[in-house]
Design a protein around this motif. Structure first.
Motif, short mmCIF file in Angstrom:
data_model
loop_
_atom_site.label_atom_id
_atom_site.label_comp_id
_atom_site.label_asym_id
_atom_site.label_seq_id
_atom_site.Cartn_x
_atom_site.Cartn_y
_atom_site.Cartn_z
N HIS A 1 0.85 -1.20 0.00
CA HIS A 1 0.00 0.00 0.00
C HIS A 1 0.88 1.24 0.00
N ARG A 2 2.04 1.12 0.63
CA ARG A 2 3.00 2.22 0.67
C ARG A 2 3.58 2.49 -0.74
N ILE B 1 1.04 4.22 -2.98
CA ILE B 1 0.97 5.66 -2.74
C ILE B 1 2.22 6.38 -3.21
N GLN C 1 2.54 7.34 -6.75
CA GLN C 1 1.83 8.50 -7.26
C GLN C 1 2.69 9.76 -7.17
N ASP C 2 3.73 9.71 -6.35
CA ASP C 2 4.51 10.92 -6.11
C ASP C 2 5.98 10.83 -6.48
N ARG C 3 6.45 9.65 -6.77
CA ARG C 3 7.83 9.52 -7.25
C ARG C 3 7.90 8.34 -8.21
N GLN D 1 -8.75 2.84 -5.51
CA GLN D 1 -9.20 3.96 -4.68
C GLN D 1 -8.28 5.17 -4.87
N LEU E 1 -8.92 6.73 -8.19
CA LEU E 1 -10.14 7.53 -8.20
C LEU E 1 -9.91 8.89 -7.54
N LEU E 2 -9.19 8.84 -6.43
CA LEU E 2 -8.89 10.07 -5.69
C LEU E 2 -8.16 11.06 -6.60
N ARG E 3 -7.19 10.54 -7.32
CA ARG E 3 -6.42 11.42 -8.21
C ARG E 3 -7.31 12.01 -9.32
N GLN E 4 -8.10 11.17 -9.93
CA GLN E 4 -8.98 11.66 -11.00
C GLN E 4 -9.93 12.73 -10.48
#
Ligand SMILES: [Zn+2]
Lengths: 186, 57
Positions: free
Chosen positions: B8-9, B12, B15-17, B43, B46-49
């Motif tokens: 899960h880490r 996430i 998404q940022d590196r 999930q 979806l959050l990003r979109q």
């Protein structure tokens, strides 16, 4: 659009723009300022619009730039509280001793449909507002204003690892909030 | 195989590196085999979109 139409449309958009600015700046006076500047720029702009939605997209993009300028000025004055990199225990509780999910993540469904649902964005905004300020600042720069991560760390003078931690926590908190207030509540 | 907690880490951080080759590989293998982490990945997507379209209509 004629001039009076344009003025009226912009006026109607003002509350939305203001909410958008408040969310990122967390300061009413600063938000008023950037929105005012945006509305002026829109009125002075020579661009022509075929309709309201096109105008809104354009106004939001001007506003984004104004907010970015404002944040850059702010970061030079150095105002962002650093976060403690330790203490992920709040999310550790999502997993058991062997690293499995305590409670498996739910199926949130098709994004295209979810984002069209009435009320979704109100809940999302509520959840963004509930983020602590330092998380919200970094997170909105990343996701709403579309900065690259390295750029944010540099602008805000944060170490990369500090940046990752902040973004991680913001995403986890938003997920939790949306699960609770939207997906779990339906 | 990596645990769900480790994965899960990675989802996430991805998404940022830019993840390294080994990270991407172990992430993909895990996602193929684990429905829970696939839903977590969806999930985050979806959050990003949703945020890219903020403030919505
Ligand atoms: Zn898993």
């Amino acid at each position: 659009m004629t001039d009076p139409d344009l003025q009226q449309s912009l006026q109607q958009m003002r509350p939305t723009l203001l909410r958008f600015a408040m969310l990122q700046l967390r300061n009413e006076a600063a938000a008023e300022d950037v929105v005012q500047e945006t509305l002026l720029a829109a009125l002075e702009g020579k661009s022509s619009f075929s309709g309201r939605s096109q105008l809104k997209t354009w106004a939001v993009s001007i506003l984004r730039n104004k907010i970015v300028d404002h944040l850059r000025r702010g970061s030079r004055e150095g105002s962002l509280p650093q976060v403690d990199e330790q203490g992920d225990e709040d999310f550790d509780a999502l997993f058991d001793g062997t690293g499995h999910w305590q409670e498996a993540p739910g199926d949130w469904g098709d994004p295209a449909k979810v984002l069209e649902q009435r009320g979704f964005y109100e809940v999302l905004e509520l959840c963004m507002k509930a983020l602590p300020e330092n998380l919200a600042r970094v997170f909105t720069m990343r996701e709403v204003l579309g900065f690259e991560t390295e750029e944010i760390c540099k602008e805000l003078k944060m170490s990369s690892s500090n940046c990752w931690v902040v973004l991680y926590r913001a995403r986890m908190r938003l997920r939790e909030c949306l699960q609770l207030r939207w997906f779990g509540a339906r | 195989m990596k645990s769900c907690k480790e994965v899960h880490r990675l989802v996430i951080e991805g998404q940022d590196r830019k993840l390294g080759f080994t990270e991407r590989f172990s992430l993909r293998v895990h996602l193929m085999l684990c429905a829970a982490c696939r839903r977590f990945d969806a999930q985050m997507d979806l959050l990003r979109q949703a945020l890219r379209r903020f403030p919505g209509d």
